[in-house]
Design a protein around this motif. Structure first.
Motif, short mmCIF file in Angstrom:
data_model
loop_
_atom_site.label_atom_id
_atom_site.label_comp_id
_atom_site.label_asym_id
_atom_site.label_seq_id
_atom_site.Cartn_x
_atom_site.Cartn_y
_atom_site.Cartn_z
N SER A 74 -23.93 -9.77 4.30
CA SER A 74 -24.77 -8.58 4.48
C SER A 74 -23.96 -7.30 4.32
O SER A 74 -24.03 -6.36 5.12
CB SER A 74 -25.45 -8.58 5.85
N ARG A 75 -23.16 -7.27 3.25
CA ARG A 75 -22.33 -6.11 2.94
C ARG A 75 -22.40 -5.83 1.44
O ARG A 75 -22.69 -6.71 0.65
CB ARG A 75 -20.87 -6.37 3.31
N ASP A 76 -22.11 -4.59 1.07
CA ASP A 76 -21.92 -4.26 -0.35
C ASP A 76 -20.55 -4.79 -0.74
O ASP A 76 -19.61 -4.76 0.05
CB ASP A 76 -21.97 -2.75 -0.56
N VAL A 77 -20.44 -5.28 -1.99
CA VAL A 77 -19.18 -5.87 -2.44
C VAL A 77 -18.77 -5.22 -3.76
O VAL A 77 -19.51 -5.27 -4.75
CB VAL A 77 -19.30 -7.40 -2.65
N VAL A 78 -17.59 -4.59 -3.76
CA VAL A 78 -17.04 -3.93 -4.94
C VAL A 78 -15.93 -4.80 -5.51
O VAL A 78 -15.06 -5.26 -4.78
CB VAL A 78 -16.45 -2.55 -4.56
N LEU A 79 -15.96 -5.02 -6.83
CA LEU A 79 -14.89 -5.75 -7.51
C LEU A 79 -14.32 -4.85 -8.60
O LEU A 79 -15.04 -4.42 -9.51
CB LEU A 79 -15.40 -7.04 -8.14
N VAL A 80 -13.02 -4.55 -8.51
CA VAL A 80 -12.33 -3.75 -9.52
C VAL A 80 -11.60 -4.72 -10.44
O VAL A 80 -10.71 -5.44 -10.00
CB VAL A 80 -11.35 -2.75 -8.87
N ARG A 81 -11.97 -4.72 -11.72
CA ARG A 81 -11.32 -5.55 -12.74
C ARG A 81 -10.44 -4.63 -13.57
O ARG A 81 -10.93 -3.70 -14.19
CB ARG A 81 -12.36 -6.22 -13.65
N HIS A 82 -9.13 -4.89 -13.59
CA HIS A 82 -8.24 -3.90 -14.19
C HIS A 82 -7.31 -4.42 -15.27
O HIS A 82 -6.69 -3.63 -15.97
CB HIS A 82 -7.41 -3.22 -13.11
N GLY A 83 -7.13 -5.67 -15.44
CA GLY A 83 -6.14 -6.15 -16.39
C GLY A 83 -4.74 -5.91 -15.86
O GLY A 83 -4.55 -5.43 -14.74
N PHE A 84 -3.76 -6.25 -16.65
CA PHE A 84 -2.39 -6.09 -16.18
C PHE A 84 -1.82 -4.72 -16.50
O PHE A 84 -0.82 -4.31 -15.95
CB PHE A 84 -1.49 -7.19 -16.78
N HIS A 85 -2.46 -3.99 -17.41
CA HIS A 85 -2.02 -2.64 -17.76
C HIS A 85 -3.26 -1.75 -17.83
O HIS A 85 -3.89 -1.66 -18.86
CB HIS A 85 -1.30 -2.63 -19.11
N PRO A 86 -3.66 -1.14 -16.71
CA PRO A 86 -4.88 -0.34 -16.72
C PRO A 86 -4.77 0.88 -17.64
O PRO A 86 -4.24 1.90 -17.27
CB PRO A 86 -5.08 0.07 -15.27
N GLU A 87 -5.22 0.72 -18.82
CA GLU A 87 -5.21 1.76 -19.84
C GLU A 87 -6.22 1.35 -20.89
O GLU A 87 -7.08 0.53 -20.63
CB GLU A 87 -3.80 1.90 -20.43
N ILE A 89 -5.84 -0.58 -23.34
CA ILE A 89 -5.71 -2.01 -23.63
C ILE A 89 -6.53 -2.81 -22.63
O ILE A 89 -7.25 -3.73 -23.00
CB ILE A 89 -4.22 -2.44 -23.56
N ASP A 90 -6.41 -2.50 -21.38
CA ASP A 90 -7.14 -3.17 -20.30
C ASP A 90 -7.88 -2.12 -19.49
O ASP A 90 -7.38 -1.64 -18.47
CB ASP A 90 -6.18 -3.93 -19.38
N PRO A 91 -9.07 -1.73 -19.91
CA PRO A 91 -9.77 -0.68 -19.16
C PRO A 91 -10.17 -1.16 -17.76
O PRO A 91 -10.40 -2.34 -17.54
CB PRO A 91 -11.00 -0.39 -20.02
N VAL A 92 -10.22 -0.24 -16.84
CA VAL A 92 -10.64 -0.54 -15.48
C VAL A 92 -12.16 -0.50 -15.44
O VAL A 92 -12.77 0.50 -15.84
CB VAL A 92 -10.05 0.48 -14.49
N ARG A 93 -12.76 -1.58 -14.97
CA ARG A 93 -14.21 -1.66 -14.82
C ARG A 93 -14.52 -2.13 -13.41
O ARG A 93 -13.74 -2.86 -12.79
CB ARG A 93 -14.83 -2.65 -15.81
N VAL A 94 -15.66 -1.70 -12.90
CA VAL A 94 -16.04 -2.02 -11.54
C VAL A 94 -17.42 -2.67 -11.56
O VAL A 94 -18.34 -2.18 -12.21
CB VAL A 94 -16.07 -0.75 -10.65
N ASP A 95 -17.53 -3.77 -10.83
CA ASP A 95 -18.82 -4.42 -10.60
C ASP A 95 -19.12 -4.28 -9.12
O ASP A 95 -18.21 -4.35 -8.28
CB ASP A 95 -18.75 -5.92 -10.96
N ILE A 96 -20.38 -4.07 -8.78
CA ILE A 96 -20.74 -3.93 -7.37
C ILE A 96 -22.05 -4.66 -7.09
O ILE A 96 -23.02 -4.51 -7.84
CB ILE A 96 -20.81 -2.44 -6.94
N ALA A 97 -22.02 -5.47 -6.05
CA ALA A 97 -23.23 -6.13 -5.56
C ALA A 97 -23.68 -5.33 -4.34
O ALA A 97 -22.95 -5.24 -3.35
CB ALA A 97 -22.95 -7.58 -5.20
N LEU A 98 -24.84 -4.73 -4.44
CA LEU A 98 -25.36 -3.92 -3.35
C LEU A 98 -26.32 -4.76 -2.52
O LEU A 98 -27.26 -5.36 -3.04
CB LEU A 98 -26.08 -2.69 -3.91
#
Length: 173
Positions: A74-87, A89-98
């Motif tokens: 019963s919580r919001d859940v944030v997942l930050v996907r970043h790769g090994f080099h956040p740039e 090459i590996d963009p930072v993306r966020v998924d969230i389950a509300l």
């Protein structure tokens, strides 16, 4: 942040986790226990939020775990996907389950956006729902946090620069 989680994560993960947690101050995060199916995660009880990070950038891989965790905890859940080099090459993306009364819903592939008032938002690439991360936890945004395409670009660029700086400072000590 608890030393157990800090020691086990890549430096980019620690930097990005700290980047999100800074918006939630003064909440003291706790390691997320149990078999949730999520990567490294902390729970912020005061903000009713779970924040997880991973260097795995595959979209959709953790979606079932995000939804299950949001429903069972019963919580919001944030997942930050970043790769090994956040740039680029590996963009930072966020998924969230509300979490909601009718069941959790998922927003995928969001980007960090730093508003000119210094607030932190998660925004979609196109149109759609965005989320503000702040002292009240995660809040669905009422409209876009920008006034123009230039303002949008500036907010995305500001967040990207802060992320790169945070990751570099973690890597350089």
């Amino acid at each position: 942040m608890t030393p157990m989680i800090h020691e086990a994560l890549p430096t980019a993960s620690v930097a990005l986790l700290s980047y999100v947690l800074a918006e939630l101050a003064p909440d003291e995060p706790e390691p997320l226990g149990g078999n949730t199916g999520l990567p490294a995660a902390v729970e912020c009880p005061k903000h009713n939020l779970i924040v997880a990070v991973t260097p795995i950038t595959a979209a959709g891989l953790f979606d079932p775990a995000l939804l299950r965790c949001a429903a069972t905890r019963s919580r919001d859940v944030v997942l930050v996907r970043h790769g090994f080099h956040p740039e680029s090459i590996d963009p930072v993306r966020v998924d969230i389950a509300l979490h909601s009364l009718s069941g959790p819903f998922l927003l995928n592939g969001l980007s960090f956006f730093r508003h000119r008032d210094r607030s932190l938002h998660l925004v979609p690439d196109g149109s759609g729902l965005g989320v503000k991360i702040g002292r009240d936890g995660a809040e669905i945004a009422n409209g876009s946090p920008w006034d123009s395409a230039w303002d949008r670009a500036a907010g995305l660029e500001s967040a990207a620069a802060q992320i790169v700086l945070a990751c570099r400072s973690r890597n350089w000590g």
